[in-house]
Design a protein around this motif. Structure first.
Motif, PDB file in Angstrom:
ATOM      1  N   ILE A  38      -0.054  -7.953   4.893  1.00 20.91           N
ATOM      2  CA  ILE A  38      -1.122  -7.673   3.933  1.00 20.91           C
ATOM      3  C   ILE A  38      -2.465  -8.019   4.567  1.00 20.91           C
ATOM      4  O   ILE A  38      -2.617  -9.089   5.158  1.00 20.91           O
ATOM      5  CB  ILE A  38      -0.926  -8.478   2.635  1.00 20.91           C
ATOM      6  CG1 ILE A  38       0.384  -8.064   1.947  1.00 20.91           C
ATOM      7  CG2 ILE A  38      -2.108  -8.290   1.690  1.00 20.91           C
ATOM      8  CD1 ILE A  38       0.787  -8.976   0.814  1.00 20.91           C
ATOM      9  N   MET A  39      -3.432  -7.114   4.442  1.00 18.15           N
ATOM     10  CA  MET A  39      -4.784  -7.364   4.958  1.00 18.15           C
ATOM     11  C   MET A  39      -5.777  -7.322   3.807  1.00 18.15           C
ATOM     12  O   MET A  39      -5.810  -6.356   3.047  1.00 18.15           O
ATOM     13  CB  MET A  39      -5.163  -6.314   6.003  1.00 18.15           C
ATOM     14  CG  MET A  39      -4.370  -6.413   7.295  1.00 18.15           C
ATOM     15  SD  MET A  39      -4.937  -5.224   8.548  1.00 18.15           S
ATOM     16  CE  MET A  39      -6.625  -5.797   8.801  1.00 18.15           C
ATOM     17  N   VAL A  50      -0.140 -11.411 -10.415  1.00 17.51           N
ATOM     18  CA  VAL A  50      -0.107 -10.201  -9.588  1.00 17.51           C
ATOM     19  C   VAL A  50       1.122 -10.242  -8.676  1.00 17.51           C
ATOM     20  O   VAL A  50       1.424 -11.278  -8.079  1.00 17.51           O
ATOM     21  CB  VAL A  50      -1.392 -10.079  -8.740  1.00 17.51           C
ATOM     22  CG1 VAL A  50      -1.249  -8.985  -7.686  1.00 17.51           C
ATOM     23  CG2 VAL A  50      -2.590  -9.809  -9.625  1.00 17.51           C
ATOM     24  N   HIS A  51       1.836  -9.117  -8.596  1.00 15.60           N
ATOM     25  CA  HIS A  51       2.946  -8.961  -7.651  1.00 15.60           C
ATOM     26  C   HIS A  51       2.479  -8.043  -6.525  1.00 15.60           C
ATOM     27  O   HIS A  51       2.251  -6.854  -6.746  1.00 15.60           O
ATOM     28  CB  HIS A  51       4.173  -8.356  -8.345  1.00 15.60           C
ATOM     29  CG  HIS A  51       4.918  -9.331  -9.196  1.00 15.60           C
ATOM     30  ND1 HIS A  51       4.418  -9.822 -10.380  1.00 15.60           N
ATOM     31  CD2 HIS A  51       6.133  -9.912  -9.018  1.00 15.60           C
ATOM     32  CE1 HIS A  51       5.296 -10.662 -10.912  1.00 15.60           C
ATOM     33  NE2 HIS A  51       6.338 -10.747 -10.103  1.00 15.60           N
ATOM     34  N   LEU A  52       2.329  -8.601  -5.353  1.00 15.87           N
ATOM     35  CA  LEU A  52       1.828  -7.858  -4.192  1.00 15.87           C
ATOM     36  C   LEU A  52       2.949  -7.782  -3.160  1.00 15.87           C
ATOM     37  O   LEU A  52       3.345  -8.786  -2.575  1.00 15.87           O
ATOM     38  CB  LEU A  52       0.603  -8.570  -3.631  1.00 15.87           C
ATOM     39  CG  LEU A  52      -0.244  -7.892  -2.570  1.00 15.87           C
ATOM     40  CD1 LEU A  52      -0.593  -6.463  -2.958  1.00 15.87           C
ATOM     41  CD2 LEU A  52      -1.524  -8.691  -2.333  1.00 15.87           C
ATOM     42  N   ARG A  53       3.489  -6.574  -2.945  1.00  5.84           N
ATOM     43  CA  ARG A  53       4.713  -6.394  -2.170  1.00  5.84           C
ATOM     44  C   ARG A  53       4.432  -6.003  -0.718  1.00  5.84           C
ATOM     45  O   ARG A  53       4.638  -4.870  -0.307  1.00  5.84           O
ATOM     46  CB  ARG A  53       5.604  -5.357  -2.854  1.00  5.84           C
ATOM     47  CG  ARG A  53       6.065  -5.739  -4.259  1.00  5.84           C
ATOM     48  CD  ARG A  53       6.924  -6.986  -4.249  1.00  5.84           C
ATOM     49  NE  ARG A  53       8.064  -6.867  -3.347  1.00  5.84           N
ATOM     50  CZ  ARG A  53       9.234  -6.335  -3.712  1.00  5.84           C
ATOM     51  NH1 ARG A  53       9.417  -5.871  -4.938  1.00  5.84           N
ATOM     52  NH2 ARG A  53      10.222  -6.265  -2.836  1.00  5.84           N
ATOM     53  N   VAL A  76       0.004  -3.216   2.968  1.00  8.55           N
ATOM     54  CA  VAL A  76      -1.080  -3.063   2.000  1.00  8.55           C
ATOM     55  C   VAL A  76      -2.368  -3.544   2.636  1.00  8.55           C
ATOM     56  O   VAL A  76      -2.448  -4.666   3.143  1.00  8.55           O
ATOM     57  CB  VAL A  76      -0.813  -3.862   0.706  1.00  8.55           C
ATOM     58  CG1 VAL A  76      -1.961  -3.667  -0.282  1.00  8.55           C
ATOM     59  CG2 VAL A  76       0.517  -3.453   0.069  1.00  8.55           C
ATOM     60  N   SER A  77      -3.395  -2.702   2.599  1.00  8.12           N
ATOM     61  CA  SER A  77      -4.716  -3.062   3.100  1.00  8.12           C
ATOM     62  C   SER A  77      -5.712  -2.923   1.949  1.00  8.12           C
ATOM     63  O   SER A  77      -5.825  -1.855   1.350  1.00  8.12           O
ATOM     64  CB  SER A  77      -5.114  -2.153   4.261  1.00  8.12           C
ATOM     65  OG  SER A  77      -6.439  -2.431   4.678  1.00  8.12           O
ATOM     66  N   ILE A 104       5.354   3.835   2.922  1.00  4.56           N
ATOM     67  CA  ILE A 104       4.087   4.340   3.451  1.00  4.56           C
ATOM     68  C   ILE A 104       3.010   3.283   3.217  1.00  4.56           C
ATOM     69  O   ILE A 104       2.863   2.774   2.105  1.00  4.56           O
ATOM     70  CB  ILE A 104       3.689   5.657   2.753  1.00  4.56           C
ATOM     71  CG1 ILE A 104       4.805   6.686   2.880  1.00  4.56           C
ATOM     72  CG2 ILE A 104       2.378   6.191   3.313  1.00  4.56           C
ATOM     73  CD1 ILE A 104       5.211   7.015   4.298  1.00  4.56           C
ATOM     74  N   PRO A 105       2.239   2.915   4.241  1.00  2.28           N
ATOM     75  CA  PRO A 105       1.177   1.918   4.052  1.00  2.28           C
ATOM     76  C   PRO A 105       0.180   2.350   2.973  1.00  2.28           C
ATOM     77  O   PRO A 105      -0.212   3.508   2.904  1.00  2.28           O
ATOM     78  CB  PRO A 105       0.508   1.862   5.434  1.00  2.28           C
ATOM     79  CG  PRO A 105       1.544   2.349   6.389  1.00  2.28           C
ATOM     80  CD  PRO A 105       2.332   3.371   5.643  1.00  2.28           C
ATOM     81  N   MET A 106      -0.202   1.412   2.130  1.00  2.00           N
ATOM     82  CA  MET A 106      -1.155   1.673   1.050  1.00  2.00           C
ATOM     83  C   MET A 106      -2.533   1.171   1.456  1.00  2.00           C
ATOM     84  O   MET A 106      -2.665   0.065   1.982  1.00  2.00           O
ATOM     85  CB  MET A 106      -0.710   0.977  -0.240  1.00  2.00           C
ATOM     86  CG  MET A 106      -1.648   1.192  -1.413  1.00  2.00           C
ATOM     87  SD  MET A 106      -1.234   0.155  -2.844  1.00  2.00           S
ATOM     88  CE  MET A 106       0.352   0.813  -3.302  1.00  2.00           C
ATOM     89  N   ARG A 107      -3.554   1.983   1.187  1.00  2.00           N
ATOM     90  CA  ARG A 107      -4.932   1.616   1.507  1.00  2.00           C
ATOM     91  C   ARG A 107      -5.762   1.602   0.233  1.00  2.00           C
ATOM     92  O   ARG A 107      -5.809   2.601  -0.499  1.00  2.00           O
ATOM     93  CB  ARG A 107      -5.539   2.616   2.502  1.00  2.00           C
ATOM     94  CG  ARG A 107      -4.776   2.697   3.827  1.00  2.00           C
ATOM     95  CD  ARG A 107      -4.998   1.460   4.669  1.00  2.00           C
ATOM     96  NE  ARG A 107      -4.282   1.537   5.952  1.00  2.00           N
ATOM     97  CZ  ARG A 107      -3.115   0.969   6.183  1.00  2.00           C
ATOM     98  NH1 ARG A 107      -2.504   0.291   5.208  1.00  2.00           N
ATOM     99  NH2 ARG A 107      -2.530   1.056   7.355  1.00  2.00           N
ATOM    100  N   ILE A 108      -6.423   0.480  -0.024  1.00  2.00           N
ATOM    101  CA  ILE A 108      -7.319   0.335  -1.177  1.00  2.00           C
ATOM    102  C   ILE A 108      -8.691  -0.030  -0.631  1.00  2.00           C
ATOM    103  O   ILE A 108      -8.815  -0.922   0.218  1.00  2.00           O
ATOM    104  CB  ILE A 108      -6.805  -0.743  -2.145  1.00  2.00           C
ATOM    105  CG1 ILE A 108      -5.412  -0.357  -2.681  1.00  2.00           C
ATOM    106  CG2 ILE A 108      -7.779  -0.946  -3.305  1.00  2.00           C
ATOM    107  CD1 ILE A 108      -4.767  -1.416  -3.556  1.00  2.00           C
TER     108      ILE A 108
END
Length: 207
Positions: A38-39, A50-53, A76-77, A104-108
């Motif tokens: 996680i970044m 919060v659940h951050l996977r 997750v970024s 698939i990597p998630m980008r926020i």
């Protein structure tokens, strides 16, 4: 002489958030798995529940004997000054890749506000996006910059939310545009933060 009871109690109280060197604030009551994947960009808030996977990431491909093993992909970024509200679930999406199901990597992006009890499994969320409470962003949807997701909205799998639009409904549909002035204004006080704008005043107020 005995010490006042209150003084001991004050010293033993822990703050709600752990603050990192880059100003990220992470609740002690958040559930974060796979931290190494996680970044966080800085001055971002992860609230209680919060659940951050981060554990749901693409595994490194096998390498030939003697070659150095590749590290896991970032799952997750999250950019700068983004707020993830209470009880939200952030789970990277899956799709078929080289004949196998893989994450698939998630980008926020930056200055994204995610309301309470949201379920996020999108491929990407661009900057200056507002997501209302109880919203569901289904796997592999894409949310473009400066858009607004109304509360209780369900964005279906693979949908692209165009930049600068307002969407709502179950399933989501485009209801209009955010209009002139979206994300503009605000000041240094938390009461002045605006949807789609700079969330740093809100971040500073969270302790």
């Amino acid at each position: 002489m005995s010490r006042p009871a209150g003084s001991t109690a004050r010293r033993s109280v822990k703050t709600e958030y752990i603050e990192t060197d880059t100003g990220n604030k992470i609740s002690r009551r958040a559930f974060i798995e796979g931290k190494q994947n996680i970044m966080l960009g800085g001055k971002t808030v992860i609230m209680a529940g919060v659940h951050l996977r981060g554990d749901l990431c693409r595994k490194p491909e096998r390498v030939a004997e003697g070659e150095k093993e590749k590290p896991n992909t970032t799952a997750v970024s999250i950019g700068r000054a983004t707020v993830v509200s209470t009880n939200t679930v952030i789970r990277p999406p899956m799709r078929l890749h080289k004949g196998q199901m893989t994450f698939i990597p998630m980008r926020i992006g930056d200055n994204v506000f995610i309301g309470p009890n949201a379920h996020i499994s999108s491929a990407s969320i661009s900057s200056h996006v507002y997501i209302g409470e109880n919203a569901v962003l289904s796997p592999l949807c894409i949310v473009k910059e400066g858009s607004k997701i109304l509360p209780n909205t369900v964005v279906p799998p693979g949908m692209t939310v165009p930049a600068g639009t307002v969407v709502g409904g179950r399933p989501a549909r485009i209801l209009g545009e955010v209009g002139d002035g979206w994300g503009q204004g605000g000041g240094v006080e938390v009461e002045d933060w605006v949807e789609g704008g700079d969330l740093r005043p809100l971040v500073r107020s969270i302790k």
